[in-house]
Write a protein that holds these residues in place. Structure first.
Motif, mmCIF file in Angstrom:
data_model
loop_
_atom_site.group_PDB
_atom_site.id
_atom_site.type_symbol
_atom_site.label_atom_id
_atom_site.label_comp_id
_atom_site.label_asym_id
_atom_site.label_seq_id
_atom_site.Cartn_x
_atom_site.Cartn_y
_atom_site.Cartn_z
ATOM 1 N N ASP A 1 28.157 -60.584 -85.563
ATOM 2 C CA ASP A 1 29.330 -60.397 -84.706
ATOM 3 C C ASP A 1 28.888 -60.041 -83.287
ATOM 4 O OD1 ASP A 1 31.711 -59.802 -83.492
ATOM 5 O OD2 ASP A 1 32.358 -58.319 -84.982
ATOM 6 N N PRO A 2 29.160 -60.911 -82.314
ATOM 7 C CA PRO A 2 28.695 -60.636 -80.948
ATOM 8 C C PRO A 2 29.473 -59.512 -80.275
ATOM 9 C CG PRO A 2 30.088 -62.581 -80.943
ATOM 10 C CD PRO A 2 29.909 -62.187 -82.388
ATOM 11 N N PHE A 3 30.613 -59.139 -80.850
ATOM 12 C CA PHE A 3 31.457 -58.133 -80.229
ATOM 13 C C PHE A 3 31.492 -56.837 -81.038
ATOM 14 C CE2 PHE A 3 33.267 -62.335 -79.023
ATOM 15 C CZ PHE A 3 32.806 -62.327 -77.713
ATOM 16 N N ALA A 4 30.436 -56.614 -81.808
ATOM 17 C CA ALA A 4 30.295 -55.391 -82.589
ATOM 18 C C ALA A 4 29.311 -54.457 -81.898
ATOM 19 C CB ALA A 4 29.807 -55.706 -84.001
ATOM 20 N N ALA A 5 29.680 -53.185 -81.809
ATOM 21 C CA ALA A 5 28.800 -52.208 -81.171
ATOM 22 C C ALA A 5 27.457 -52.121 -81.884
ATOM 23 C CB ALA A 5 29.485 -50.841 -81.152
ATOM 24 N N ALA A 6 27.466 -52.322 -83.198
ATOM 25 C CA ALA A 6 26.221 -52.246 -83.967
ATOM 26 C C ALA A 6 25.215 -53.304 -83.528
ATOM 27 C CB ALA A 6 26.526 -52.398 -85.455
ATOM 28 N N ASN A 7 25.708 -54.391 -82.904
ATOM 29 C CA ASN A 7 24.826 -55.470 -82.440
ATOM 30 C C ASN A 7 24.543 -55.393 -80.946
ATOM 31 O OD1 ASN A 7 24.631 -56.580 -85.035
ATOM 32 N ND2 ASN A 7 26.564 -57.681 -84.765
ATOM 33 N N GLY A 8 25.007 -54.301 -80.319
ATOM 34 C CA GLY A 8 24.702 -54.083 -78.910
ATOM 35 C C GLY A 8 25.870 -54.236 -77.963
ATOM 36 N N PHE A 9 27.036 -54.702 -78.459
ATOM 37 C CA PHE A 9 28.166 -54.962 -77.568
ATOM 38 C C PHE A 9 28.728 -53.662 -77.006
ATOM 39 C CE2 PHE A 9 32.819 -55.564 -76.969
ATOM 40 C CZ PHE A 9 32.752 -56.481 -75.927
ATOM 41 N N VAL A 10 29.050 -53.702 -75.719
ATOM 42 C CA VAL A 10 29.711 -52.604 -75.036
ATOM 43 C C VAL A 10 31.056 -53.115 -74.546
ATOM 44 C CG1 VAL A 10 29.589 -50.992 -73.093
ATOM 45 C CG2 VAL A 10 27.504 -51.638 -74.319
ATOM 46 N N ALA A 11 32.110 -52.344 -74.733
ATOM 47 C CA ALA A 11 33.459 -52.789 -74.379
ATOM 48 C C ALA A 11 33.561 -53.137 -72.905
ATOM 49 C CB ALA A 11 34.487 -51.723 -74.749
ATOM 50 N N ALA A 12 34.351 -54.163 -72.602
ATOM 51 C CA ALA A 12 34.595 -54.600 -71.230
ATOM 52 C C ALA A 12 35.211 -53.460 -70.428
ATOM 53 C CB ALA A 12 35.535 -55.802 -71.240
ATOM 54 N N PRO A 13 34.900 -53.395 -69.129
ATOM 55 C CA PRO A 13 34.146 -54.375 -68.337
ATOM 56 C C PRO A 13 32.656 -54.055 -68.194
ATOM 57 C CG PRO A 13 35.163 -52.831 -66.850
ATOM 58 C CD PRO A 13 35.546 -52.398 -68.250
ATOM 59 N N GLU A 14 32.160 -53.076 -68.955
ATOM 60 C CA GLU A 14 30.748 -52.739 -68.850
ATOM 61 C C GLU A 14 29.897 -53.857 -69.465
ATOM 62 O OE1 GLU A 14 29.649 -50.179 -67.131
ATOM 63 O OE2 GLU A 14 31.764 -49.796 -66.686
#
Length: 408
Positions: A197-210
């Protein structure tokens, strides 16, 4: 930066068209019996016409049109037989349509006909030039699905020049970049393999707009899984086509209408979640001046789940012709060596679909001996990089007008 409204940043304001422009609508028959249409706008005295065509979008009101008219150039905007409809978009048929427009413009007596291909229109123009530059007997005879196309019997005038503006690598190559490999069930748009999942925090994603920063291991697994998902869809498309051909063969033997129904009954590939290029949220990847977000808005973590996107609905034939990087003939890098006419390769420095490495590869691959490479600040669709700055469309128009003048 507005990140809450879906689609924010996708459209730019249009300049009003100048007065005293004659506008006519044209209908053409293609070499395979289809119909194509185009809109011709001619300022007084114009002897050069600039053509715009996109395989899947209506470009009648493309943002570049009023600038070209203002600078004294006639403009031809044309659609394919499948405007705004991916469902059965066959690129081999689209260049047959493209040819009909070029034949009409030659009949109208313009001294110069120059292609302006923007985004996917650039790959379409490169594909057309590649095929038009071949002897008739060496052109493609069929689509990747095996449907015959009459390119060998089609009059295909070469343009006098080509402008490739913000060229992406082709619909199939682009889809391979943006398809979400975490879809666990092709029938469920919400299904997710958490490890991809590219939008999972566990995979490194940080919520927009960061901005996000993905690690190398996740990116390698992600790219491999993207290729695997495309290959799975390829296999389904090929399976459906094989079943249709078998039913058609049975009909020819038996004459049974039930077999014919099986042969022609449409089955449509639904491809969920195709707005998931890691570069849209990790700006350290293939860096340029692009803002956070994708072609479809400032929140790809949301638009990835929405209706708008690439290849959402397609027949098996259209998938193989247009959307599969493995089978499409319309690939900019592969077609570029066949482009021999004078060309302008125009980069938009905040592009969210074509990156500096792409432009460098395209520059090396283009077969023309007369190549100009330029860049202007702007986003993929010609928006400004910052509020109040000139739009990319306006800045690109200045470069295009200068190039056309020097080519005269």
């Amino acid at each position: 930066m507005t990140v809450s409204r879906l689609g924010a940043g996708r459209y730019t304001e249009l300049l009003d068209e100048p007065e005293n422009v004659e506008t006519t609508v044209h209908r053409m028959s293609t070499s395979d019996g289809a119909t194509a249409s185009g809109v011709l706008r001619v300022p007084a005295g114009a002897r050069t016409v600039v053509t715009l065509m996109h395989p899947r979008q209506d470009v009648t009101h493309h943002a570049s049109v009023p600038y070209l008219l203002r600078d004294g150039y006639a403009v031809w905007t044309q659609g394919s037989r499948s405007p705004n409809n991916d469902l059965n978009l066959l690129h081999e048929q689209a260049i047959v349509d493209f040819a009909a427009g070029h034949v009409r413009l030659r009949e109208l007596g313009f001294e110069r006909v120059v292609c302006l291909g923007h985004s996917g229109g650039a790959t379409l123009a490169a594909f057309y030039c590649q095929q038009a530059g071949l002897p008739a007997g060496e052109r493609l005879t069929a689509t990747p699905s095996g449907r015959p196309v009459p390119l060998g019997e089609t009059e295909m005038p070469l343009p006098d020049g080509c402008v490739f503006m913000a060229p992406h690598p082709g619909q199939g190559a682009l889809l391979l970049r943006v398809i979400d490999p975490s879809v666990a069930d092709e029938s469920d748009p919400l299904s997710v393999d958490p490890s991809l999942d590219p939008f999972a925090a566990a995979n490194g994603f940080v919520a927009a707009p960061e901005p996000t920063t993905y690690d190398a291991g996740f990116m390698a697994a992600y790219r491999e899984a993207q290729a695997a998902r495309v290959a799975r869809i390829d296999a389904r498309a090929q399976e459906w086509l094989a079943e249709s051909r078998a039913a058609n063969r049975a009909f020819k033997v038996s004459g049974d209408a039930a077999e014919r129904r099986r042969a022609i009954a449409p089955r449509v590939l639904t491809t969920y979640r195709t707005d998931a290029d890691l570069r849209n949220v990790d700006l350290s990847l293939d860096p340029n001046e692009r803002p956070y977000g994708s072609l479809f808005g400032r929140r790809p973590d949301l638009t990835n789940y929405g209706l708008v996107g690439f290849g959402r609905l397609a027949t098996a034939e259209a998938w193989l012709s247009t959307w599969s990087a493995n089978t499409t003939n319309a690939d900019f890098l592969r077609c570029a060596p066949g482009v021999t006419v004078p060309s302008l390769l125009l980069e938009l420095t905040g592009d969210q679909a074509s990156y500096p490495a792409d432009i460098a590869r395209f520059r090396e691959a283009l077969g023309t001996d007369d190549l100009t490479v330029a860049s202007v600040p702007g986003t993929h669709f010609g928006g400004p990089l910052t509020k109040g700055a000139p739009t990319g469309t306006e800045l690109a128009a200045r470069v295009i007008a200068d190039w056309l003048t020097h080519q005269a």
